[in-house]
Write a protein that holds these residues in place. Structure first.
Motif, short mmCIF file in Angstrom:
data_model
loop_
_atom_site.label_atom_id
_atom_site.label_comp_id
_atom_site.label_asym_id
_atom_site.label_seq_id
_atom_site.Cartn_x
_atom_site.Cartn_y
_atom_site.Cartn_z
N UNK B 68 0.84 -0.99 0.12
CA UNK B 68 -0.14 0.05 -0.14
C UNK B 68 0.83 1.29 0.00
N UNK B 69 2.05 1.09 0.37
CA UNK B 69 3.05 2.40 0.17
C UNK B 69 4.23 2.09 -0.59
N UNK B 70 4.66 3.22 -1.50
CA UNK B 70 6.09 2.94 -2.08
C UNK B 70 7.13 2.76 -0.95
N UNK B 73 8.02 5.22 1.97
CA UNK B 73 6.98 6.05 2.28
C UNK B 73 6.10 5.65 3.46
#
Lengths: 97, 470
Positions: B68-70, B73
């Motif tokens: 869900x996150x790069x 991040x």
């Protein structure tokens, strides 16, 4: 049969995008039961988080993805689900993580 | 005691990370328990925990991948929820080992093991802002207070090699070069080698291992049952004979125990042992110039061996004498592991000698006690010699390796270059370095000792050697 709030709201969706929406516009994203309507979602969120007021609910339905079994021709489908973006009264917030 | 049990390992392995900086210095409460055992109460202020975990989170945040996150991040809070436990554990571990390093540096200790840590079992349940409090238990390298090791009195056994011993050695050589020659029309006697076919039958059936063809058997060697040997004695070539052999009740094969086997034996050949004549030719076969040369060389070898043995005995006694006038503190774990080693060795030796297990069980306590005494003695000797080396500022220089290389060449006839290369291998080098170092330390003791020579006989030398090992 009516569903309990926790049956309607399955889990929060925690992603970078949801994170940005939460900080910018008090919008929180949940995965909800596909059968639930916007009123039910509003009531459920307000029941789970008593201190907040929901001003708006946007929903969208997702079809389950088609998945093939490795090594065979069997085809299956993931369950469909509904995403709800709940906008709170300005100033309200929810701790999701 | 083996060489790699030495002390620096623990400290060096930890020190590789470089100096650790504490936000607030930890406090130590050192408690010496005797026998090289330390118990240190350590308190590390909470600021360190916070700083340490802060650093680790920063590092994590850079490249943690969460769905869900790069990459990089993910929000800090999510990381804390996901990795909190691991970070806490790792931070604690880092702090503990840093504190331990600081401790041994400031107190100048030489730990021999990684410390046992008490009081950190429930670190995850304690709040982050509480100071880390725990107890370190560890042992340090043996300590020695050397007594006067100069001018120690040592008796060195000296064995004068007499003609009798030279003759014996040469006789042994003849035995080794003995040849078996076929004799026809002779009666088999002791020391003859008979080539036989035999078939053994128990209860009318042949049994495993009871038959063979053209089997060379040396009479009097006692490898077969004595009834079997008796039957063969006096037999001539071509003779066919039978004999009954009762197996003992406790024979190793259960099927045969207590039964009587009937053997049918056929003598194919009788070979008689002939010793080579003591002539110049015999000497030349053995690589000597003449019989006189052989005698001289054998005598020289014997003399050298005997004086080496005497010297070693004297050195051993000298070290023992040094140990006797010195006082020691030995870490229990070291003594115990070493004692355990000797205990196992002794058990293996007894089993090899086929000492019955019940007998071993009975003597178990004694064996353990002996092993422990042995271990203590060995460790003391080891420590004392090293300490003398330190006290006398003994160093191992290139010339020593040179000498060792030459000694190897002398001993084994190895090529000089190969000997050098052999010594230059990494592990060999450090191994020889310790060895040479210790040799030099012992040599120093010997040089400063009052050595008296005492002429002994062969038997006395053996006896003294055994006593020294006991």
């Amino acid at each position: 049969m009516s569903l309990s709030p926790y049956q309607i709201i399955k889990r929060p969706i925690i992603t970078e995008e949801a994170q940005i929406q939460a900080t910018k516009g008090s919008q929180y994203t949940f995965c909800v039961v596909p059968d639930a309507n916007k009123h039910q979602i509003r009531d459920a969120v307000e029941a789970i988080f008593p201190d907040v007021k929901v001003t708006r609910v946007n929903t969208m339905n997702y079809d389950g993805k088609v998945k093939r079994q490795a090594g065979s021709r069997k085809v299956g489908r993931r369950s469909k689900w509904k995403k709800a973006i709940v906008t709170l009264r300005a100033g309200d917030s929810i701790e999701l993580i | 005691m083996s060489e790699n049990e030495t002390t620096e390992d623990v400290a060096v392995a930890d020190g590789a990370e470089g100096e650790f900086e504490f936000a607030d210095d930890p406090t130590f409460e050192v408690d010496y328990k005797g026998d090289c055992a330390y118990e240190v109460k350590v308190a590390i202020p909470a600021s360190n925990t916070l700083k340490q975990s802060e650093e680790m989170y920063e590092e994590l945040q850079g490249d943690a991948e969460i769905p869900g996150f790069r990459r990089g991040k993910a929000p800090r809070k999510l990381l804390e929820r996901k990795f909190g436990k691991a970070v806490r554990g790792e931070a604690t571990e880092k702090l503990v080992s840093a504190a331990f390093r600081k401790l041994i540096k400031s107190e100048d200790l030489q730990p021999i093991n990684y410390p046992d840590i008490d009081g950190l079992e429930d670190v995850h349940d304690t709040p982050l802002d509480a100071a880390l409090e725990f107890t370190l238990k560890f042992e340090v390298a043996p300590r020695v207070e050397l007594g006067n090791y100069k001018g120690i009195k040592v008796e060195r056994p000296v064995l004068e090699i007499e003609d009798k011993q030279v003759d014996e050695a040469i006789e042994n050589m003849r035995e080794r070069f003995a040849a078996y020659e076929t004799v026809d029309d002779a009666k088999a006697q002791d020391e003859d080698q008979v080539v036989i076919d035999f078939t053994g039958v128990v209860d009318g059936e042949e049994f495993a291992g009871g038959s063979a063809e053209n089997y060379p058997y040396v009479l009097g060697s006692g490898r077969f049952f004595k009834e079997f040997e008796e039957a063969l004695k006096g037999a001539k070539t071509g003779a066919e004979l039978t004999c009954d052999v009762p197996f003992p009740e406790d024979y190793s094969s259960v099927d045969l125990a207590g039964k009587t086997a009937t053997f049918t034996i056929k003598v194919n050949e009788i070979k008689r042992k002939t010793l080579p004549e003591l002539t110049d030719d015999f000497a030349k076969d053995g690589g000597f110039e003449s019989l006189a040369d052989l005698k001289e060389k054998v005598s020289k070898d014997l003399q050298q061996g005997a004086s080496q043995q005497g010297q070693q005995l004297a050195e051993k006694r000298a070290v023992e004498a040094v140990v006797a006038v010195s006082s020691f503190e030995l870490p229990k774990s070291m003594v115990e592991s070493s004692a355990d080693e000797y205990y196992k060795q002794e058990l293996r030796r007894l089993l090899e000698l086929r000492v019955p297990p019940e007998e071993i069980d009975k003597r178990n306590e004694d064996i353990r006690k002996d092993a422990k005494e042995h271990a203590i003695r060995e460790i003391k000797a080891y420590v004392a010699v090293n300490e003398i080396g330190v006290a006398e500022g003994i160093t191992v220089v290139e010339a020593d390796f040179e000498k060792e290389a030459n000694a190897i060449v002398e001993r084994t006839g190895m090529d000089v270059d190969i000997a050098h290369r052999f010594l230059d291998e990494d592990d060999k080098r450090s191994e020889y370095e310790t060895r040479i170092y210790r040799q030099k330390a012992v040599a120093f003791v010997m040089d400063n000792a009052k050595v008296t020579d005492k002429v002994v006989t062969q038997e006395e030398l053996y006896k003294e050697d055994e006593e020294a090992d006991a």
